[in-house]
Scaffold this motif. Sequence first.
Motif: not given
Length: 607
Positions: A248-254, A305-314, A353-355
């Motif tokens: 699960a991402s630590r970041h989300m959109t507005a 592809v297997t993943f273990s984490e996901v994030t977000l930027h812009g 991610g994030g800023e």
Amino acid sequence: MTQPPPPPNQPPGPPPGGFGAPQDPPPGGFGAPTPPPAQPPAQPPYGYPQQPPAPPQQPPAQQPYGYPPQQPPAQPQEYGYPQQQYPQPQSQQPYGYPTQPQYQQTPQAPVVPPAGGRKLSAQMQIVIAAVVAVVLIIGGGVWYANSGGDDKTDDAGGSSGAATAGQDGGKDGGGIGGGGKEKVPANPKSTASFKLDLPNVPDITDVTGSWITDKAYVKTGVDSVVGYDLDKGTVLWTLPLTGQVCGASRHMTADYKVPVLFEATKRVAPRYIQPCTEVGLLDLSTGKLVWSASVSGGSAGDKKVTFSEVTLHGQTVAAGGLDGGAAFDLANGNPRWKPQADAAQCKDLGYGGGEGLVAVRKCGTSDDPTVIIQNLNPTTGAPISQYKMPKGVDWAGVVSAKPLVVAADVGDTAGDGSNISDFFSIDEKTGKLKAKITADADRYAARCRSAAVESCTQVVVGNNRLYLPTEEHEGSTGEYGDETNEIVAFDLNNGQLAPNKSDAGDRYTLIPLRMDGGNVIAYKWPPYDKGGQIVSIDGGTMKPTLLMENPSDKETRSAETSFSSIGAEYRYANGRFFVSQRLVSKTKKETTSYLKSYLAMGFRVGG
């Protein structure tokens, strides 16, 4: 899903099949360190001081317990980082403050060519032991949302959101701190608003993921994500998924959209686990799945592809893991890049991610790895800048993407399970190292998971400072159970310790959660006879302001402290506080209410 065309005008990158679109390899092969010159330069070699370090000033009359006497270094420190003279100490240093400087600005390492514990409940101890046994390591905590910007980057779980600092700090605050959005209530006393029972699961299950929107507290469930009323805990919506959420991402959109990872099919006996292959974007306002996608390539070959984490930027969603990294367009899920075979055995382990968007890239064999920190163009994946980590690093955690701060265990020297021996403050524009901050494992309490890039907790970044809690130590009375700690701050430009600190007070333990403007939001783990507290700490003066104090009745405080202080997700926003599990094991019936554990629990001020 078709592969996108190669982006134009990329800077030099990896060889064909490497990171991002195919590019011409640099001399020496993709990912290879820049070879040293044939003859050494005239100046002293990298890492050694230009002049011998000055002897320390007059030592204090009395050193605090457990601190060695000050002595000038007899030789350059390990990895070539010299000690430097530190300001005149007081007669007695508080806990967590070094008696001799350990941190300073350091020379730039060579840049490689662009390459494309405590207080555990019995149940949580069982869970953690099971996690170690099955090596179930999934991406870490998540962040809550507030207004403004493309994506929400304020931290509510312990890892830095690199929030822009306020500039209205009070007296002796150095002009920083303040400017937070959290309001001080007229009465900080809270009530327990609801408790969520543990799900009935046949085996250890990852339930990482919790967020706060304007209307809901959202929590990962079994093969689903569920939105609950902020104050009542009643179910507002349930989003079924094909399998269990596994990142699960630590970041989300507005507008409250957040990326997650989930399994393509439901778990069955005897293993109760499936490959973590699906990337999806959730709309937490409506409880809908906006899109889902998967990719093949890299070490996975034709398989997913297997993943273990996901994030977000812009507008970029980025997922990483042992098979390599991939990125997707936030609007429609189309891939921006995906893992590809690489002759130099390079792959993106994960992203912060994030800023900003930062990759932790690993090249070479497991016996002789090279770890590179890359600040990326979020559209093409091309490196903007990069920094080569020192030898002895085989993984790194991104604490903050902007300003860029990473944590690592250099040479496996931490020795306490925290996976942190040092923090590295890096200029994200140039890739130059600004400061290396040594975090003595016996003194500081931040943690990162060894196989997750964006998983560091109990540490935040803001005001161009690193805010770090000390380990628990004896309080002022010296009585049994009288343990306490502090939050201290380090300057990211030079690594020096800031003059002010924030004390938890006897029998409380401070855990930094996130930045709020120039303030640090922190949770105070309570003593046995009181409820926990939420405080806002001015990032300059380090003076705390009480925002919430939880009930002290036996049943409520037992429920609050049934969550592990190092394994729970903590979220605070607008007078509401939520604590939840990240992992649950096979449900066990408890006959006594004060021994019962919960999936999540909520508090609110004002009744």
